[in-house]
Every structure is written in C-alpha cells, then in structure tokens.
Design an enzyme around this catalytic site. Structure first.
Site, PDB file in Angstrom:
ATOM      1  N   LYS A 107       1.022  -1.140  -0.038  1.00  0.00           N
ATOM      2  CA  LYS A 107       0.090  -0.136  -0.050  1.00  0.00           C
ATOM      3  C   LYS A 107       0.842   1.264   0.028  1.00  0.00           C
ATOM      4  O   LYS A 107       1.852   1.573   0.881  1.00  0.00           O
ATOM      5  CB  LYS A 107      -0.864  -0.223   1.202  1.00  0.00           C
ATOM      6  CG  LYS A 107      -2.111   0.725   1.146  1.00  0.00           C
ATOM      7  CD  LYS A 107      -3.191   0.152   2.244  1.00  0.00           C
ATOM      8  CE  LYS A 107      -4.306   1.233   2.287  1.00  0.00           C
ATOM      9  NZ  LYS A 107      -5.114   0.963   3.392  1.00  0.00           N
TER      10      LYS A 107
HETATM   11  O1  G3P Z   1      -9.121   1.863   3.966  1.00  0.00           O
HETATM   12  C1  G3P Z   1      -9.329   3.384   4.419  1.00  0.00           C
HETATM   13  C2  G3P Z   1      -9.487   3.535   5.660  1.00  0.00           C
HETATM   14  O2  G3P Z   1      -9.036   2.561   6.579  1.00  0.00           O
HETATM   15  C3  G3P Z   1     -10.107   4.891   6.229  1.00  0.00           C
HETATM   16  O3  G3P Z   1     -11.313   4.710   6.745  1.00  0.00           O
HETATM   17  O4  G3P Z   1     -12.838   5.136   8.231  1.00  0.00           O
HETATM   18  O5  G3P Z   1     -10.518   5.829   8.877  1.00  0.00           O
HETATM   19  O6  G3P Z   1     -11.955   7.022   6.841  1.00  0.00           O
HETATM   20  P1  G3P Z   1     -11.535   6.022   7.785  1.00  0.00           P
END
Ligand code: G3P
Length: 217
Positions: free
Chosen positions: A87
């Site tokens: 990633k």
């Molecule tokens: O896959 C990306 C993710 O981990 C971010 O999610 O909910 O932190 O915006 P969030």
C-alpha cells in the site's frame, strides 16, 4: 464485487472469514496502532498472521515517503507473503514507486486518493488497486460516491485494469451504493458487511415459518 475488511483486529478478520464471503483485508498504520501493534517486527509478524487467516489479498502500508524508502519497505513487505499487496500513498514519490513495483510484478494499492485525477495517475503508474476514501470526502460535505462513479467512467473509457477499491466505507448503504456504481472492491468495518444480512421481514417471516412448523409437528 470483492469484499475486504478494513481492520487489523484478528478476531474480526476470523469472523468475516468464517462468514465465507471475505476476499481480503486492508490495514493502515492507524488500524495497527488501534490494535496496539507497534514496532517494525511486531507489525511484520501481524501481517503474516493476517495472511494465515484469510485466503485473499492483504494490503500492508509503507511508512516511508521517499522513493528509495518506499521501495525498500515495499519489497520487504512483498517478500513476507504472496498475499501481500504493498500500500503506497498518492504522493509524487509514491507514484514513481507504483511504476517501479508494477514493472517488477509487485502488486500495489494506491491509498489516500481523493480525486479522479489522482486515480488516473495511479492507473497510469500501474497500480493494482486504487483506494478512493469516500467516507472522508463525505465527512467534509463532498460527495464520496460521485468520486467512485468518476473513476469508473475514466477507467472504463481506457480499459485500465486497476481495480477500484472503495475505501473509508462507513456503513452498509455505502457498500450497496458502491456495488451499484461498479466498484470492484469494497473495504469497510465488519458491521458494514453484516448490515447486508439484516431485514425485519426476514426475521418476522422466519419466526412465522418456525411457529407454523411447530403447530404441525
Ligand atoms: O481503507 C481506508 C480506511 O482505513 C480509512 O477509513 O474510516 O478512517 O476514513 P476511515
């Protein structure tokens, strides 16, 4: 549509795997920290533990932000297990590294993507997956789902093979909307997948079927 779970929590990964619909896992440094996984060796071991639970792709994120560092870390991550996808953040040196990894046959997930232009660049650089963060766009009053449809249109126009991995999914409607828009993959919390199961008429209907069966037996 592939279903990935966005967590570093091994219990939740096992639970999703047992449901039989899991195609992979995504993680990031924040999710690792949330589980208390710190220190390079522990983090690397945790990635291997995740790979041993699921059958599909496991995204492991680099910390370096310079080309050489991203390449060094990415190669180390890719060597850990055949299921690892490296990633890489959507930054200048990240784009260079995506191309480098693509030429070497190392699979990548370009993360922190917030615009169609960034997604176009990731595809040009040969990313395996591109991760538009739709929830975080919604958080700032911008339509995250619109970004998914823009990327779908662009990738289809040119037959890019990069898969759209709808990320930062927060709830079940995001999953359904992304499926309608043709995202190749969704990654979200276990609750966003489990929400697909639920309908009150299913529960009421089952209760009645079982009650009627009991009456006749
Ligand atoms: O896959 C990306 C993710 O981990 C971010 O999610 O909910 O932190 O915006 P969030």
């Amino acid at each position: 549509m592939k279903f990935f779970i966005d967590t570093a929590n091994l219990d939740q990964i096992r639970e999703a795997q047992e449901l039989g619909v899991l195609d992979g896992v995504t993680t990031n440094p924040s999710l690792m920290a949330k589980e208390g996984i710190t220190g390079r060796n522990n983090i690397l071991k945790h990635y291997v533990d995740i790979c041993n639970i699921v059958d599909g792709d496991v995204s492991a994120e680099v910390i370096a932000t310079d080309f050489k560092g991203i390449v060094r870390e990415g190669e180390e991550l890719a060597d850990l297990h055949e299921q690892i996808v490296v990633k890489v953040p959507m930054i200048r040196d990240g784009v260079k590294a995506l191309k480098y990894f693509s030429d070497k046959g190392i699979r990548t997930n370009c993360t922190l993507v917030f615009s169609a232009g960034q997604a176009l660049l990731a595809a040009k650089a040969g990313a395996t997956y591109v991760s538009p963060f739709l929830g975080r766009l919604d958080d700032i009053s911008t339509d995250g789902l619109n970004l998914i449809s823009e990327i779908r249109l662009i990738y289809d126009n040119y037959e890019f093979e990069t898969q759209i991995l709808a990320a930062s999914i927060r709830h079940t409607m995001h999953v359904i909307d992304c499926a309608k828009l043709g995202a190749d993959v969704m990654t979200g919390p276990l609750s966003s997948i489990e929400g697909l199961l639920k309908h009150p008429l299913t529960d009421i209907g089952l209760e009645k079927f079982l009650a009627d069966y009991k009456k006749g037996n």
